[in-house]
Scaffold this motif. Structure first.
Motif, PDB file in Angstrom:
ATOM      1  N   GLY A  71       0.787  -1.222   0.000  1.00  0.00           N
ATOM      2  CA  GLY A  71       0.000   0.000   0.000  1.00  0.00           C
ATOM      3  C   GLY A  71       0.817   1.269   0.000  1.00  0.00           C
ATOM      4  O   GLY A  71       0.355   2.313   0.478  1.00  0.00           O
ATOM      5  N   SER A  99      -3.656  -3.244  -3.933  1.00  0.00           N
ATOM      6  CA  SER A  99      -4.203  -3.020  -2.598  1.00  0.00           C
ATOM      7  C   SER A  99      -4.851  -1.650  -2.448  1.00  0.00           C
ATOM      8  O   SER A  99      -4.749  -0.787  -3.327  1.00  0.00           O
ATOM      9  CB  SER A  99      -3.095  -3.178  -1.542  1.00  0.00           C
ATOM     10  OG  SER A  99      -2.099  -2.187  -1.710  1.00  0.00           O
ATOM     11  N   ARG A 101      -5.344   1.405   0.694  1.00  0.00           N
ATOM     12  CA  ARG A 101      -5.028   1.884   2.047  1.00  0.00           C
ATOM     13  C   ARG A 101      -6.192   2.750   2.520  1.00  0.00           C
ATOM     14  O   ARG A 101      -6.591   3.694   1.840  1.00  0.00           O
ATOM     15  CB  ARG A 101      -3.720   2.678   2.063  1.00  0.00           C
ATOM     16  CG  ARG A 101      -3.292   3.094   3.485  1.00  0.00           C
ATOM     17  CD  ARG A 101      -1.958   3.820   3.476  1.00  0.00           C
ATOM     18  NE  ARG A 101      -0.850   2.948   3.159  1.00  0.00           N
ATOM     19  CZ  ARG A 101      -0.179   2.219   4.037  1.00  0.00           C
ATOM     20  NH1 ARG A 101      -0.512   2.275   5.322  1.00  0.00           N
ATOM     21  NH2 ARG A 101       0.826   1.460   3.653  1.00  0.00           N
ATOM     22  N   VAL A 113      -4.280  -1.586   5.470  1.00  0.00           N
ATOM     23  CA  VAL A 113      -4.140  -1.957   4.056  1.00  0.00           C
ATOM     24  C   VAL A 113      -4.895  -3.256   3.818  1.00  0.00           C
ATOM     25  O   VAL A 113      -4.769  -4.205   4.592  1.00  0.00           O
ATOM     26  CB  VAL A 113      -2.658  -2.122   3.663  1.00  0.00           C
ATOM     27  CG1 VAL A 113      -2.536  -2.604   2.214  1.00  0.00           C
ATOM     28  CG2 VAL A 113      -1.906  -0.807   3.847  1.00  0.00           C
TER      29      VAL A 113
END
Length: 261
Positions: A71, A99, A101, A113
């Motif tokens: 992240g 990903s 965050r 994350v």
């Protein structure tokens, strides 16, 4: 908000859409390729053009779209709409998107994350739905079922650059005032909410970020006018197009189970 698109075919689609917008608006995609490169985005002291930094309490639903599992390689912005789902721009999608965050105002730091378990690109415009690997309870933004009226005051939120082509995202999330000017087209030819910048203007890194009217999500940032060198004395001559949430609402609900409030 411009992130370079890694896939050549997606780049071609975006360039085509941008060319059409240039004819009428002198605007380009707000975000280019989502892959920021091996080193990730610079964390120098730059911010989106104009606007002001905001706290987590002022934008708890704003999230960072990252191109690594840690992240930290952030290149787009998004919004959390439920414990399991995030919405961002379709043109931010790439093979390296990994990903999200959440729950932090700071770029690549703090919060939590979550890796991405599945992704769903809209078939009719510049919207991408991301399913989180593990649900994350939080404060979510509500979806608007209606297209906002022209003249409505609105707000854009993101971690983008301070100047055109700076290549360094803001270390803290920012918000700027804009005004709804009518309908337009997003980077994939879908219906957009067109806005005129007021107190600030979105740039690279803000793609996929929320357009908020009356506390509801009405749009997802797709494109924005290109700023001249340096910062203009006023941002009112520059425009943005946000994929219209109302146009995608039925599909969003079908995929995620999330409807308008």
């Amino acid at each position: 908000m411009r992130c370079r698109l890694k896939a050549r075919v997606l780049r071609a689609l975006r360039v085509t859409a941008a060319a059409a917008l240039l004819i009428s608006l002198t605007s380009l995609p707000a975000s280019g390729a989502p892959d920021p490169g091996p080193a990730g985005p610079s964390r120098g002291g730059t911010d989106i053009a104009g606007g002001e930094t905001v706290s987590l309490a002022e934008a708890p639903f704003a999230v960072q779209i990252a191109y690594d599992t840690a992240g930290t390689r952030v290149a787009c912005t998004g919004s959390q709409i439920s414990a399991s789902w995030v919405i961002t721009a379709r043109h931010c999608d790439s093979a390296s998107l990994r990903s999200v965050r959440l729950d932090t105002p700071y770029l690549g730091a703090g919060g939590v994350v979550r890796t991405i378990a599945a992704r769903y690109p809209s078939p009719v415009g510049d919207v991408l739905l991301l399913k989180l690997s593990t649900p994350h309870p939080g404060i979510y933004v509500g979806l608007s079922r209606t297209f906002p009226a022209a003249g409505s005051p609105a707000r854009v939120i993101g971690w983008g650059d301070e100047t055109e082509g700076a290549g360094a995202m803001s270390v803290q999330v920012k918000a700027a005032g804009v005004e709804v000017s009518g309908q337009g087209s997003d980077a994939f030819g879908g219906l957009s909410v067109r806005t005129q910048s007021r107190t600030g203007h979105p740039l690279a890194g803000d793609s996929g970020g929320p357009l908020i009217v009356g506390g509801k999500l009405v749009g997802v940032l797709s494109t924005s006018s290109v700023l001249p060198g340096g910062l203009p004395s006023s941002f009112t001559g520059f425009y943005n197009d946000h994929a219209a949430v109302s146009r995608h609402l039925g599909w969003i609900t079908l995929v995620t189970g999330v409807g308008a409030d």
